[in-house]
Design a protein around this motif. Structure first.
Motif, PDB file in Angstrom:
ATOM      1  N   ILE A  68      -3.828  13.189  -0.121  1.00 24.07           N
ATOM      2  CA  ILE A  68      -4.064  12.864   0.452  1.00 24.07           C
ATOM      3  C   ILE A  68      -2.396  11.714   1.186  1.00 24.07           C
ATOM      4  CG2 ILE A  68      -6.320  12.218   0.907  1.00 24.07           C
ATOM      5  CD1 ILE A  68      -6.093   8.841  -0.367  1.00 24.07           C
ATOM      6  N   ARG A  69      -1.651  12.364  -0.356  1.00 27.17           N
ATOM      7  CA  ARG A  69      -0.806  11.582  -0.562  1.00 27.17           C
ATOM      8  C   ARG A  69       0.432  12.099  -1.992  1.00 27.17           C
ATOM      9  NH1 ARG A  69       2.579   8.306  -3.113  1.00 27.17           N
ATOM     10  NH2 ARG A  69       0.648   7.177  -4.182  1.00 27.17           N
ATOM     11  N   TRP A  70       1.490  12.777  -1.566  1.00 28.72           N
ATOM     12  CA  TRP A  70       2.163  12.934  -3.360  1.00 28.72           C
ATOM     13  C   TRP A  70       3.730  12.637  -2.862  1.00 28.72           C
ATOM     14  CZ3 TRP A  70      -0.839  16.676  -0.059  1.00 28.72           C
ATOM     15  CH2 TRP A  70       0.092  17.120   0.594  1.00 28.72           C
TER      16      TRP A  70
ATOM     17  N   TRP B 141      -5.969   7.710  -8.416  1.00 25.35           N
ATOM     18  CA  TRP B 141      -3.729   7.965  -8.242  1.00 25.35           C
ATOM     19  C   TRP B 141      -3.915   8.752  -9.603  1.00 25.35           C
ATOM     20  CZ3 TRP B 141      -6.073   2.301  -8.245  1.00 25.35           C
ATOM     21  CH2 TRP B 141      -6.066   2.069  -6.840  1.00 25.35           C
TER      22      TRP B 141
ATOM     23  N   SER C 126       3.959  11.701  -8.262  1.00 27.75           N
ATOM     24  CA  SER C 126       2.994  10.121  -7.844  1.00 27.75           C
ATOM     25  C   SER C 126       1.934  10.911  -6.815  1.00 27.75           C
ATOM     26  CB  SER C 126       3.575   8.999  -7.473  1.00 27.75           C
ATOM     27  OG  SER C 126       2.767   7.750  -6.931  1.00 27.75           O
ATOM     28  N   ALA C 127       0.841  11.114  -7.043  1.00 26.11           N
ATOM     29  CA  ALA C 127       0.155  11.347  -5.733  1.00 26.11           C
ATOM     30  C   ALA C 127      -1.152  10.686  -6.004  1.00 26.11           C
ATOM     31  CB  ALA C 127      -0.677  13.158  -7.052  1.00 26.11           C
ATOM     32  N   GLU C 128      -2.272  11.455  -4.824  1.00 28.73           N
ATOM     33  CA  GLU C 128      -3.664  10.249  -4.331  1.00 28.73           C
ATOM     34  C   GLU C 128      -4.311  10.879  -4.237  1.00 28.73           C
ATOM     35  OE1 GLU C 128      -4.718   6.019  -2.460  1.00 28.73           O
ATOM     36  OE2 GLU C 128      -2.173   6.912  -2.123  1.00 28.73           O
ATOM     37  N   THR C 129      -6.091  10.926  -4.619  1.00 25.67           N
ATOM     38  CA  THR C 129      -6.787  11.249  -3.466  1.00 25.67           C
ATOM     39  C   THR C 129      -7.576  10.507  -3.287  1.00 25.67           C
ATOM     40  OG1 THR C 129      -8.159  11.753  -5.757  1.00 25.67           O
ATOM     41  CG2 THR C 129      -7.302  13.513  -5.382  1.00 25.67           C
ATOM     42  N   LYS C 130      -8.978  10.592  -2.526  1.00 21.38           N
ATOM     43  CA  LYS C 130      -9.814   9.710  -1.798  1.00 21.38           C
ATOM     44  C   LYS C 130      -9.819   8.547  -2.920  1.00 21.38           C
ATOM     45  CE  LYS C 130     -13.847   8.522   0.194  1.00 21.38           C
ATOM     46  NZ  LYS C 130     -15.187   9.214   0.819  1.00 21.38           N
TER      47      LYS C 130
ATOM     48  N   GLU D 164       4.367   3.589  -4.542  1.00 21.40           N
ATOM     49  CA  GLU D 164       3.797   4.768  -5.574  1.00 21.40           C
ATOM     50  C   GLU D 164       3.339   3.952  -6.837  1.00 21.40           C
ATOM     51  OE1 GLU D 164       8.155   6.708  -7.474  1.00 21.40           O
ATOM     52  OE2 GLU D 164       6.807   7.238  -5.958  1.00 21.40           O
TER      53      GLU D 164
ATOM     54  N   GLN E 290       1.195  -1.281   0.167  1.00 15.87           N
ATOM     55  CA  GLN E 290      -0.400   0.080   0.224  1.00 15.87           C
ATOM     56  C   GLN E 290       1.133   0.955   0.176  1.00 15.87           C
ATOM     57  OE1 GLN E 290      -2.486  -0.733   3.411  1.00 15.87           O
ATOM     58  NE2 GLN E 290      -3.960  -1.938   2.419  1.00 15.87           N
ATOM     59  N   ASN E 291       2.464   1.699   0.923  1.00 23.44           N
ATOM     60  CA  ASN E 291       3.095   2.273   0.460  1.00 23.44           C
ATOM     61  C   ASN E 291       3.589   2.651  -0.750  1.00 23.44           C
ATOM     62  OD1 ASN E 291       2.095   2.796   3.405  1.00 23.44           O
ATOM     63  ND2 ASN E 291       3.309   1.235   4.098  1.00 23.44           N
TER      64      ASN E 291
END
Length: 137
Positions: A135-137, A62, A55-59, A42, A39-40
Motif C-alpha cells: 500500500i506504500r513504498w 512494515w 521501506s514498504a508497507e502492507t495492511k 517511513e 504516519q507519513n
C-alpha cells in the motif's frame, strides 16, 4: 531602538514571504496535525550502521530492505504485535523489481509492478501461504 529593530525584522519577514512562489508559501503555511506527519514517515527497522534500501508497507506489515553498499537483509515487522523477522536476502533484482529471502523452506518475496500489482508474498515450497498488496513504498 527596539521599535526600529522590530520594524526591520518584520519588513525582512514580509519581504521573504512575498518573494516565495504562492504554492511554496501555501505549503509552508498550511500545517497538518502531528499524527498525520508521523504516519507519513517511513519506518526504518534497519540497524543504525545499515543503509535503508526500501521501506514498504502492507495492511499488516512494515517491510525494510537493509544493507551496506548493497541490499543484504529483509526485515518484516507485524503491525499487530510488533514481532519481526530479519533474513539474509537470497536474491534481488538490481533494478529493485523484487527482493527474496528464505527462512528454511518459507520464501518471503517483495515483488513490484506485476500485471496484478506489487505484493508481499509468503510461500512454503510451491504453496502460497498469503499475499498482501503493497500500500506504500
Amino acid at each position: 531602538m527596539k521599535h526600529q529593530l522590530k520594524s526591520i525584522i518584520l519588513s525582512s519577514v514580509t519581504l521573504s514571504l512575498t518573494i516565495l512562489p504562492s504554492n511554496v508559501l501555501a505549503n509552508n503555511l498550511i500545517s497538518q496535525p502531528p499524527q498525520l506527519l508521523a504516519q507519513n514517515q517511513e519506518k526504518n527497522y534497519c540497524k543504525p550502521e545499515e543503509s535503508l534500501f526500501l521501506s514498504a508497507e502492507t495492511k499488516n506489515f512494515w517491510l525494510n530492505i537493509c544493507g551496506g553498499d548493497l541490499p543484504r537483509y529483509y526485515v518484516g515487522v507485524s503491525k499487530k504485535n510488533g514481532k519481526r523477522i530479519r533474513l539474509v536476502l537470497d536474491d534481488y533484482d538490481k533494478q529493485g523489481n523484487y527482493f527474496s529471502a528464505y527462512n528454511g523452506n518459507v520464501n518471503y518475496l517483495i515483488i513490484f509492478n506485476t500485471p496484478k500489482g506489487s505484493f508481499l508474498t509468503v510461500t512454503e515450497g510451491k504453496k502460497e501461504l498469503f499475499r498482501e498488496p503493497l500500500i506504500r513504498w
